[in-house]
Enzyme design. Structure first.
Site, short mmCIF file in Angstrom:
data_model
loop_
_atom_site.label_atom_id
_atom_site.label_comp_id
_atom_site.label_asym_id
_atom_site.label_seq_id
_atom_site.Cartn_x
_atom_site.Cartn_y
_atom_site.Cartn_z
N TYR A 70 -1.98 -0.13 10.10
CA TYR A 70 -2.22 -0.80 8.81
C TYR A 70 -0.98 -0.69 7.91
O TYR A 70 -0.50 -1.68 7.36
CB TYR A 70 -3.44 -0.16 8.12
CG TYR A 70 -3.58 -0.50 6.66
CD1 TYR A 70 -4.05 -1.75 6.27
CD2 TYR A 70 -3.24 0.42 5.66
CE1 TYR A 70 -4.17 -2.07 4.92
CE2 TYR A 70 -3.36 0.11 4.33
CZ TYR A 70 -3.83 -1.13 3.95
OH TYR A 70 -3.95 -1.45 2.62
N SER B 56 0.83 -1.21 0.00
CA SER B 56 0.00 0.00 0.00
C SER B 56 0.86 1.25 0.00
O SER B 56 1.99 1.25 0.53
CB SER B 56 -0.87 -0.01 1.26
OG SER B 56 -1.44 1.25 1.48
#
Ligand SMILES: NC(=O)c1ccc[n+]([C@@H]2O[C@H](COP(=O)([O-])OP(=O)(O)OC[C@H]3O[C@@H](n4cnc5c(N)ncnc54)[C@H](O)[C@@H]3O)[C@@H](O)[C@H]2O)c1
Length: 333
Positions: free
Chosen positions: A152, A127
């Site tokens: 995350y 990501s």
């Protein structure tokens, strides 16, 4: 070619599975149908994008090592494309077990088994969140990263470190896909564009975090899938044990306000917002350096925000979709 696609009931996974099936590939598609957001939406993706092409998604939890072993011992795969994860940066601390189970345990289970079975290619979703609040104009894969802002982002960076660290132990080639804010039809209802459209079409109150100045390098889903498919082909030409990461973004950031205005123009209505303070896990800006992607596959995401969003609006206006948008948004905070 036989592929394993994980997270196939998810947004990106359902589009990728469809694309691979349409190209004539054999696909084994798995998902644990996590309840992070509406299961009805995940089933709708399966019945609209995947089942018409003759495939059903197998319900498998990759955090369960025995299920992973059984799955990988049942087939010989050419490529594993691992998209299953707990996405999003805003999951509250009290639910961080979701990140631990799906982004760390499940990932490590799969990577280990893929290597043990010497599967040629392992591509996994990383990501843009790994970059944290970088001051760089363009976020490049060349720099070393140690400071993601969100838990995350840290789990995704951990995935990259694990993939790189074991590269001498197996012929498996690994490639981390650093996605930059992917959007499109059948998207995720926790994402701003999805909620804004639900607001414009159905009067859902859009919970806006901050003043709308955050900048995101938005990537249309078809461009992202095109990049993943080509990156898998290119990866096969690298040496055994090769390990790298590649940005999947076009390098054209827009603000949340730009997105709201574009959508308001497309629908010819004003959005109903409910202002909340900025979320501390949201970075200020993302912007991909797309040079590496271009050098590997010859193209980078180029669909304009207006073009991409107009596709999403068209999809959202389908009667069977519009009637469910609000419920899908309300399934996740
Ligand atoms: N959409 C984006 O903008 C974006 C940006 C950066 C990275 N990513 C990453 O790309 C991947 C796909 O994202 P998405 O937007 O499609 O998310 P998504 O939530 O729609 O899809 C992920 C899927 O994984 C499944 N899953 C979760 N844990 C699992 C487990 N333990 N076993 C099996 N299945 C499991 C979920 O049920 C879900 O259907 C994720 O890894 C995400 O972190 C997405």
């Amino acid at each position: 070619m036989r592929y394993l696609v994980t997270g196939a009931a998810g947004f990106i996974g359902s589009h990728l599975t469809r694309n691979l099936l349409l190209s004539g590939a054999e696909v084994v598609a798995v998902d644990n149908f996590s309840d992070y957001y509406s299961l009805d939406l995940k089933r709708a993706r399966e019945s609209n994008l995947i089942s018409p092409l003759g495939l059903n998604i197998s319900r498998i939890d990759l955090a369960d090592g025995e299920q992973v072993t059984k799955l990988l011992n049942s087939y010989v795969f050419d490529s594993v494309i691992h998209l299953a994860a707990q996405p999003g940066v805003r999951v509250p601390l009290s639910q961080h077990q979701r990140y631990i189970s799906s982004n760390l345990t499940a990932y490590a289970n799969l990577l280990t088994k893929v290597r043990e079975n010497s599967i040629p290619n392992f591509l996994y979703a990383s990501s843009s969140s790994v970059y944290g609040n970088s001051n760089d104009q363009l976020f490049s894969e060349q720099g070393s990263i140690t400071d993601p802002l969100s838990f995350y982002g840290a789990t995704k960076l951990t995935n990259e470190v694990l993939a790189r660290s074991g590269r001498h132990e197996s012929p498996t080639r690994t490639r981390g896909l650093r996605f930059f804010t992917v959007y499109g039809p059948w998207g995720r209802p926790d994402m701003a564009y999805f909620r804004i459209i639900a607001s414009l079409l159905n009067g859902f109150e859009f919970p806006q975090y901050g003043n709308g100045s955050v900048l995101r390098d938005f990537t249309f889903v078809d461009d992202a899938i095109n990049a993943v498919v080509k990156l898998n082909v290119q990866l096969s030409s690298e040496e055994e044990g090769h390990s790298d990461v590649v940005n999947i973004g076009g390098g054209h950031p827009y603000s949340l306000m730009d997105m709201i205005e574009t959508l308001q123009n497309l629908v010819a209505k004003k959005v109903k917002t409910n202002l909340s303070p900025t979320n501390p896990n949201d970075v200020i800006r993302t912007c991909a350096d797309s040079q590496l992607l271009k050098s590997l596959v010859g193209t980078s995401p180029a669909t304009s925000l207006e073009e991409g969003l107009s596709e999403v609006v068209k999809w959202a206006q389908r009667q069977d979709v519009q009637s469910k948008l609000t419920a899908w948004c309300e399934s996740v905070s």
